[in-house]
Write a protein that holds these residues in place. Structure first.
Motif, mmCIF file in Angstrom:
data_model
loop_
_atom_site.group_PDB
_atom_site.id
_atom_site.type_symbol
_atom_site.label_atom_id
_atom_site.label_comp_id
_atom_site.label_asym_id
_atom_site.label_seq_id
_atom_site.Cartn_x
_atom_site.Cartn_y
_atom_site.Cartn_z
ATOM 1 N N UNK A 246 31.191 37.060 -10.587
ATOM 2 C CA UNK A 246 33.002 36.630 -10.630
ATOM 3 C C UNK A 246 33.041 35.137 -9.389
ATOM 4 N N UNK A 247 33.464 34.626 -9.426
ATOM 5 C CA UNK A 247 33.872 33.756 -7.853
ATOM 6 C C UNK A 247 35.572 32.938 -8.228
ATOM 7 N N UNK A 248 35.862 33.018 -6.714
ATOM 8 C CA UNK A 248 37.070 32.550 -6.348
ATOM 9 C C UNK A 248 37.325 30.865 -5.688
ATOM 10 N N UNK A 285 34.810 27.578 -2.609
ATOM 11 C CA UNK A 285 34.533 28.460 -3.849
ATOM 12 C C UNK A 285 33.708 29.620 -3.248
ATOM 13 N N UNK A 286 34.689 30.713 -3.980
ATOM 14 C CA UNK A 286 33.834 31.938 -2.981
ATOM 15 C C UNK A 286 33.127 32.514 -4.246
ATOM 16 N N UNK A 287 31.150 33.107 -4.197
ATOM 17 C CA UNK A 287 30.882 33.732 -5.191
ATOM 18 C C UNK A 287 30.739 35.493 -5.243
ATOM 19 N N UNK A 288 29.867 35.878 -5.783
ATOM 20 C CA UNK A 288 29.385 37.105 -5.694
ATOM 21 C C UNK A 288 30.614 38.288 -5.967
ATOM 22 N N UNK A 289 31.209 38.010 -6.931
ATOM 23 C CA UNK A 289 32.050 39.599 -7.109
ATOM 24 C C UNK A 289 31.719 40.607 -7.582
ATOM 25 N N UNK A 290 32.256 41.652 -6.447
ATOM 26 C CA UNK A 290 32.461 42.987 -6.795
ATOM 27 C C UNK A 290 34.379 43.686 -6.446
ATOM 28 N N UNK A 405 37.547 33.740 -10.881
ATOM 29 C CA UNK A 405 37.112 34.387 -12.610
ATOM 30 C C UNK A 405 36.694 35.354 -12.613
ATOM 31 N N UNK A 406 36.093 36.947 -13.302
ATOM 32 C CA UNK A 406 35.118 37.846 -13.113
ATOM 33 C C UNK A 406 34.720 38.228 -14.662
ATOM 34 N N UNK A 407 33.773 38.539 -14.173
ATOM 35 C CA UNK A 407 32.459 38.817 -15.238
ATOM 36 C C UNK A 407 32.849 40.217 -15.417
ATOM 37 N N UNK A 408 33.038 40.743 -17.028
ATOM 38 C CA UNK A 408 32.787 42.112 -17.001
ATOM 39 C C UNK A 408 31.487 42.798 -17.477
#
Length: 502
Positions: A246-248, A285-290, A405-408
């Motif tokens: 995901x990213x913010x 933009x910040x990436x690599x969501x956990x 947005x975050x990917x499940x």
């Protein structure tokens, strides 16, 4: 009752039927027993947890369950009783009608919603009810939810999707096509083993075991139906789990970015560790969501990789402003939450600082194509966030809106994002104009609209930062000695006295 289309269906009802009619009856009335009566079932369904929370918390309302209905403790799910209906031994379709009336009422928000006569139809895959809004005319047999096809030998925890009609009735279009609470339709005494009575009569238990020839047949003859129906369920994301990516996207505060690279701070902005900045001194933009999510509870926790650093007011390689945000984390529960970050100011690091309060457009956390997207989330500076900015911005100040947005799942595709599509690493640190340098006549010159001031060689000031309305965050700048290299101590402290809200 017309024969419903064949589809894979658990034979809990068939076994219960055997108990009701007896093996002899089944054997002697095969031709006429296409439909057999059922009784004693219970329906358990919570509508949607976030709706229950809304009614009881935000609307300060109540749920009242009567006429055979009940609600679990702690604002839990609802149960409707005395379910009666029929089971079709040919198509394996089940239709049940339940007793109980549920009323949701809020004096504060001015609504009364009454639901009764709940009916579950496995062939149609629907849950219907009679509805009354605010004492008006009763609407009969309105489809409140689409119900996923059973895939095991009981009717437990079936997925539901609220309809547009449900959204209208509940008072928010955001509920339309949203995942509802799971649904169960069971006999209370036969939750795990649906045939306690037949087990007492061996002959009966032998007969249903022959009837499952039908259960074996549907799995083969109607395999197209179950695979089509579960495909709907499979295409929907799990209701809770871990985030895959995901990213913010967040700009912190536009006027602050302009100030940093403007003619007063004469600084620079840089990103690292997976963060990027859009062109033209744009957003980050910040990436690599956990993290994790729960669409039933409408909760989301997501942490992001990347750092952004703001530097300004240089004096022989030392910066009076040196502020870094990293390890950004957004948490949401029912549409509200917090934005935290690790904050390093002039070499001193504070972890998990609550920078801003978050308020999403909707209270719902819903997924589409295995992606949860929240746009235009309002961010409001907290007291701790104001301290991170050196006390220059007041608590309660509005910051830039936030998108995430975050990917499940690992193969889910995140939506295109303008900021993250840029390959640059942010501003290289332009001076932002010639304002504040003063003229030879000591009258001063007007700086550029990106952050100039009307200054003089004596450091006098007659205006704040142009066009952006921003102010110099003096308390975050460090020593006055570092500040003098940029515009003179007199400029900085005079502007501090002239604060106007950015």
């Amino acid at each position: 009752m017309p024969v419903r289309p064949r589809r894979s269906f658990a034979l809990a009802a068939a076994v219960a039927t055997a108990a009701a009619l007896g093996a002899t009856a089944l054997a002697t009335t095969t031709a006429s027993a296409a439909e057999v009566p059922l009784s004693g079932y219970e329906l358990t369904w919570g509508i949607k947890q976030s709706y229950r929370t809304y009614v009881s918390t935000y609307a300060q309302g109540t749920f009242t369950a009567t006429d055979g209905a009940s609600q679990a403790a702690n604002n839990g799910v609802f149960t409707f009783t005395d379910g009666t209906g029929t089971y079709d031994t040919t198509s394996h379709a089940l239709h049940l009608t339940f007793k109980g009336t549920l009323t949701a009422k809020s004096t504060l928000h001015g609504f009364v919603r009454e639901m009764s006569d709940f009916q579950y139809d496995s062939a149609a895959g629907t849950l219907t009810a009679d509805l009354v809004s605010d004492g008006g005319t009763k609407q009969q047999d309105v489809t409140l939810a689409k119900v996923a096809a059973p895939t095991s030998q009981d009717l437990k925890d079936l997925g539901t999707t609220l309809t547009a009609a449900a959204g209208t009735f509940l008072g928010s279009d955001s509920y339309a096509n949203a995942a509802g609470d799971p649904l169960s339709a069971l006999k209370p005494a036969s939750t795990t083993s649906p045939s306690p009575t037949p087990s007492a009569t061996p002959t009966q238990s032998a007969t249903p075991s022959a009837t499952p020839t039908q259960s074996a047949t549907p799995s083969a003859t109607s395999s197209s139906s179950p695979s089509a129906s579960p495909s709907d369920t499979v295409s929907e994301p799990a209701t809770k789990g871990d985030i895959a990516d995901g990213r913010l996207t967040w700009g912190v505060k536009e006027s602050f970015r302009s100030y940093v690279v403007g003619s007063v701070a004469k600084g620079k902005i840089s990103t690292s560790g997976g963060a990027t900045q859009a062109a033209g001194n744009g957003v980050f933009t910040f990436t690599g969501a956990t993290g994790n999510y729960d669409t039933d509870a409408d909760t989301l926790t997501a942490a992001f990789d990347g750092a952004v650093n703001f530097k300004g007011h240089e004096d022989n390689g030392t910066y009076g402003l040196d502020l870094t945000f990293t390890d950004l984390k957004a948490t949401l529960d029912g549409g509200t939450g917090k934005l935290t970050a690790d904050v390093t100011s002039l070499g001193e690091k504070s972890e998990d600082v609550v920078l801003a309060d978050l308020k999403a457009v909707s209270t719902e956390v819903t997924a589409k194509d295995d992606v949860i997207t929240l746009d235009d989330v309002t961010t409001t500076l907290t007291a701790a966030g104001a301290k991170a900015f050196g006390g220059f911005y007041q608590s309660g100040a509005e910051l830039d809106p936030l998108d995430l947005s975050v990917a499940l799942t690992a193969d889910a595709t995140l939506p295109t994002d303008g900021a993250s599509s840029t390959t640059g690493t942010g501003s290289s640190g332009t001076s932002g104009g010639t304002g504040g340098t003063g003229g030879t006549d000591n009258s001063g010159t007007t700086g550029s609209t990106s952050g100039g001031v009307t200054g003089s060689t004596t450091g006098d000031v007659s205006g704040a930062l142009a066009s952006t309305g921003s102010e110099v965050p003096v308390a975050a700048l460090g020593t006055a000695a570092a500040v003098t290299a940029a515009a003179g101590a007199g400029v900085v402290f005079a502007m501090r006295r002239r604060r106007t809200q950015a």
